[in-house]
Design a protein around this motif. Structure first.
Motif, PDB file in Angstrom:
ATOM      1  N   GLU A  49      14.704   5.270  -2.798  1.00 52.39           N
ATOM      2  CA  GLU A  49      13.639   4.956  -1.843  1.00 52.39           C
ATOM      3  C   GLU A  49      12.286   4.839  -2.518  1.00 52.39           C
ATOM      4  N   SER A  50      11.941   5.799  -3.349  1.00 48.35           N
ATOM      5  CA  SER A  50      10.631   5.732  -3.999  1.00 48.35           C
ATOM      6  C   SER A  50      10.562   4.575  -4.995  1.00 48.35           C
ATOM      7  N   THR A  51      11.670   4.257  -5.640  1.00 51.17           N
ATOM      8  CA  THR A  51      11.705   3.119  -6.562  1.00 51.17           C
ATOM      9  C   THR A  51      11.448   1.820  -5.802  1.00 51.17           C
ATOM     10  N   CYS A  52      12.114   1.646  -4.675  1.00 49.46           N
ATOM     11  CA  CYS A  52      11.900   0.441  -3.860  1.00 49.46           C
ATOM     12  C   CYS A  52      10.460   0.361  -3.366  1.00 49.46           C
ATOM     13  N   VAL A  53       9.918   1.478  -2.894  1.00 53.21           N
ATOM     14  CA  VAL A  53       8.532   1.478  -2.400  1.00 53.21           C
ATOM     15  C   VAL A  53       7.574   1.151  -3.539  1.00 53.21           C
ATOM     16  N   ALA A  54       7.822   1.692  -4.719  1.00 55.18           N
ATOM     17  CA  ALA A  54       6.959   1.380  -5.867  1.00 55.18           C
ATOM     18  C   ALA A  54       6.978  -0.116  -6.163  1.00 55.18           C
ATOM     19  N   LEU A  55       8.150  -0.711  -6.136  1.00 56.38           N
ATOM     20  CA  LEU A  55       8.255  -2.149  -6.400  1.00 56.38           C
ATOM     21  C   LEU A  55       7.564  -2.981  -5.324  1.00 56.38           C
ATOM     22  N   LEU A  56       7.552  -2.466  -4.099  1.00 54.40           N
ATOM     23  CA  LEU A  56       7.029  -3.229  -2.959  1.00 54.40           C
ATOM     24  C   LEU A  56       5.657  -2.756  -2.490  1.00 54.40           C
ATOM     25  N   ASP A 109       8.967  -7.629   9.018  1.00 51.40           N
ATOM     26  CA  ASP A 109      10.207  -8.256   9.496  1.00 51.40           C
ATOM     27  C   ASP A 109      11.045  -8.772   8.328  1.00 51.40           C
ATOM     28  N   ASP A 110      10.382  -9.305   7.307  1.00 49.34           N
ATOM     29  CA  ASP A 110      11.111  -9.748   6.113  1.00 49.34           C
ATOM     30  C   ASP A 110      11.827  -8.570   5.458  1.00 49.34           C
ATOM     31  N   LEU A 111      11.132  -7.445   5.349  1.00 48.95           N
ATOM     32  CA  LEU A 111      11.733  -6.261   4.722  1.00 48.95           C
ATOM     33  C   LEU A 111      12.916  -5.745   5.538  1.00 48.95           C
ATOM     34  N   ILE A 112      12.783  -5.775   6.849  1.00 48.33           N
ATOM     35  CA  ILE A 112      13.882  -5.365   7.733  1.00 48.33           C
ATOM     36  C   ILE A 112      15.084  -6.287   7.523  1.00 48.33           C
ATOM     37  N   SER A 113      14.830  -7.598   7.498  1.00 46.88           N
ATOM     38  CA  SER A 113      15.928  -8.559   7.365  1.00 46.88           C
ATOM     39  C   SER A 113      16.631  -8.451   6.006  1.00 46.88           C
ATOM     40  N   LEU A 114      15.937  -7.941   4.998  1.00 52.87           N
ATOM     41  CA  LEU A 114      16.546  -7.754   3.679  1.00 52.87           C
ATOM     42  C   LEU A 114      17.326  -6.447   3.575  1.00 52.87           C
ATOM     43  N   GLY A 115      17.267  -5.619   4.627  1.00 56.00           N
ATOM     44  CA  GLY A 115      18.071  -4.415   4.663  1.00 56.00           C
ATOM     45  C   GLY A 115      17.390  -3.144   4.187  1.00 56.00           C
ATOM     46  N   PHE A 116      16.075  -3.177   4.002  1.00 55.58           N
ATOM     47  CA  PHE A 116      15.381  -1.960   3.581  1.00 55.58           C
ATOM     48  C   PHE A 116      15.399  -0.945   4.719  1.00 55.58           C
ATOM     49  N   THR A 117      15.509   0.309   4.356  1.00 54.83           N
ATOM     50  CA  THR A 117      15.625   1.385   5.335  1.00 54.83           C
ATOM     51  C   THR A 117      14.295   1.627   6.046  1.00 54.83           C
ATOM     52  N   PRO A 118      14.357   2.240   7.232  1.00 50.28           N
ATOM     53  CA  PRO A 118      13.112   2.592   7.920  1.00 50.28           C
ATOM     54  C   PRO A 118      12.184   3.466   7.064  1.00 50.28           C
ATOM     55  N   ALA A 119      12.739   4.368   6.269  1.00 52.22           N
ATOM     56  CA  ALA A 119      11.913   5.235   5.412  1.00 52.22           C
ATOM     57  C   ALA A 119      11.160   4.415   4.363  1.00 52.22           C
ATOM     58  N   ILE A 120      11.825   3.432   3.776  1.00 48.82           N
ATOM     59  CA  ILE A 120      11.184   2.560   2.785  1.00 48.82           C
ATOM     60  C   ILE A 120      10.096   1.735   3.459  1.00 48.82           C
ATOM     61  N   ILE A 137       7.343  10.030   0.069  1.00 50.54           N
ATOM     62  CA  ILE A 137       7.665   8.831  -0.720  1.00 50.54           C
ATOM     63  C   ILE A 137       6.386   8.089  -1.076  1.00 50.54           C
ATOM     64  N   ALA A 138       5.573   7.790  -0.076  1.00 51.19           N
ATOM     65  CA  ALA A 138       4.319   7.063  -0.312  1.00 51.19           C
ATOM     66  C   ALA A 138       3.402   7.866  -1.236  1.00 51.19           C
ATOM     67  N   ARG A 139       3.392   9.185  -1.058  1.00 50.39           N
ATOM     68  CA  ARG A 139       2.548  10.052  -1.882  1.00 50.39           C
ATOM     69  C   ARG A 139       2.938   9.936  -3.360  1.00 50.39           C
ATOM     70  N   ALA A 140       4.224  10.014  -3.662  1.00 51.21           N
ATOM     71  CA  ALA A 140       4.686   9.912  -5.053  1.00 51.21           C
ATOM     72  C   ALA A 140       4.326   8.552  -5.650  1.00 51.21           C
ATOM     73  N   VAL A 141       4.520   7.503  -4.873  1.00 52.04           N
ATOM     74  CA  VAL A 141       4.221   6.158  -5.363  1.00 52.04           C
ATOM     75  C   VAL A 141       2.721   5.999  -5.578  1.00 52.04           C
ATOM     76  N   LYS A 142       1.918   6.481  -4.634  1.00 53.04           N
ATOM     77  CA  LYS A 142       0.469   6.318  -4.748  1.00 53.04           C
ATOM     78  C   LYS A 142      -0.071   7.079  -5.949  1.00 53.04           C
ATOM     79  N   ILE A 143       0.464   8.255  -6.226  1.00 52.85           N
ATOM     80  CA  ILE A 143       0.022   9.006  -7.406  1.00 52.85           C
ATOM     81  C   ILE A 143       0.287   8.192  -8.672  1.00 52.85           C
ATOM     82  N   SER A 144       1.481   7.647  -8.795  1.00 51.98           N
ATOM     83  CA  SER A 144       1.817   6.832  -9.970  1.00 51.98           C
ATOM     84  C   SER A 144       0.959   5.570 -10.028  1.00 51.98           C
ATOM     85  N   ASP A 145       0.753   4.948  -8.889  1.00 55.29           N
ATOM     86  CA  ASP A 145      -0.084   3.748  -8.797  1.00 55.29           C
ATOM     87  C   ASP A 145      -1.507   4.052  -9.263  1.00 55.29           C
TER      88      ASP A 145
END
Length: 142
Positions: A44-51, A63-74, A101-109
């Motif tokens: 999940e955090s890897t996907c969020v980091a990429l996106l 809607d694009d992310l939903i249609s690609l199958g990403f989870t509600p958490a992502i 998840i967002a917190r971990a990604v934002k720290i790295s960002d």
């Protein structure tokens, strides 16, 4: 980086949507989210980091992310990473803090964006931006 089915979809989408963009130092933009993703420890955090910039900087929608199958958490974390210009920056960061998840990604960002060695020349604006990022990191880490 964790190479699951969703991660591969996120990698391809990240590259496709950001491939014609460049970062502040003129490097191909996809290097930034890929760098942020390298420090993540789960799918999940890897996907969020990429996106993490995809909704803000491309024509991609939730809607694009939903249609690609990403989870509600992502999707929730990606939405949190998308800064609404009408919201003060540090308020936006405070909102991110509540989502692990967002917190971990934002720290790295923020850590990657604060690395002034990426720049060929450092302006006063760059120094001010890093000071803002230090305040954001203080919020996220405490």
């Amino acid at each position: 980086m964790i190479y699951t089915k969703l991660t591969k979809i996120a990698m391809k989408l990240c590259f496709e949507k950001h491939k014609s963009q460049v970062d502040k130092c003129g490097l191909p933009y996809p290097f930034h989210p890929f760098h942020v993703a390298e420090s993540m420890v789960d799918e999940e955090s890897t996907c969020v980091a990429l996106l993490h910039d995809i909704l803000e900087d491309t024509d991609t929608t939730t809607d694009d992310l939903i249609s690609l199958g990403f989870t509600p958490a992502i999707i929730e974390a990606v939405c949190l990473m998308t800064h609404d210009d009408n919201m003060p920056y540090l308020e936006y960061v405070t909102q991110i803090k509540a989502n692990p998840i967002a917190r971990a990604v934002k720290i790295s960002d923020l850590m990657h964006n604060s690395d002034l060695t990426r720049l060929d020349t450092i302006s006063e604006r760059d120094v001010e931006r890093v000071e803002k990022y230090k305040k954001a990191l203080d919020i996220l880490l405490n």
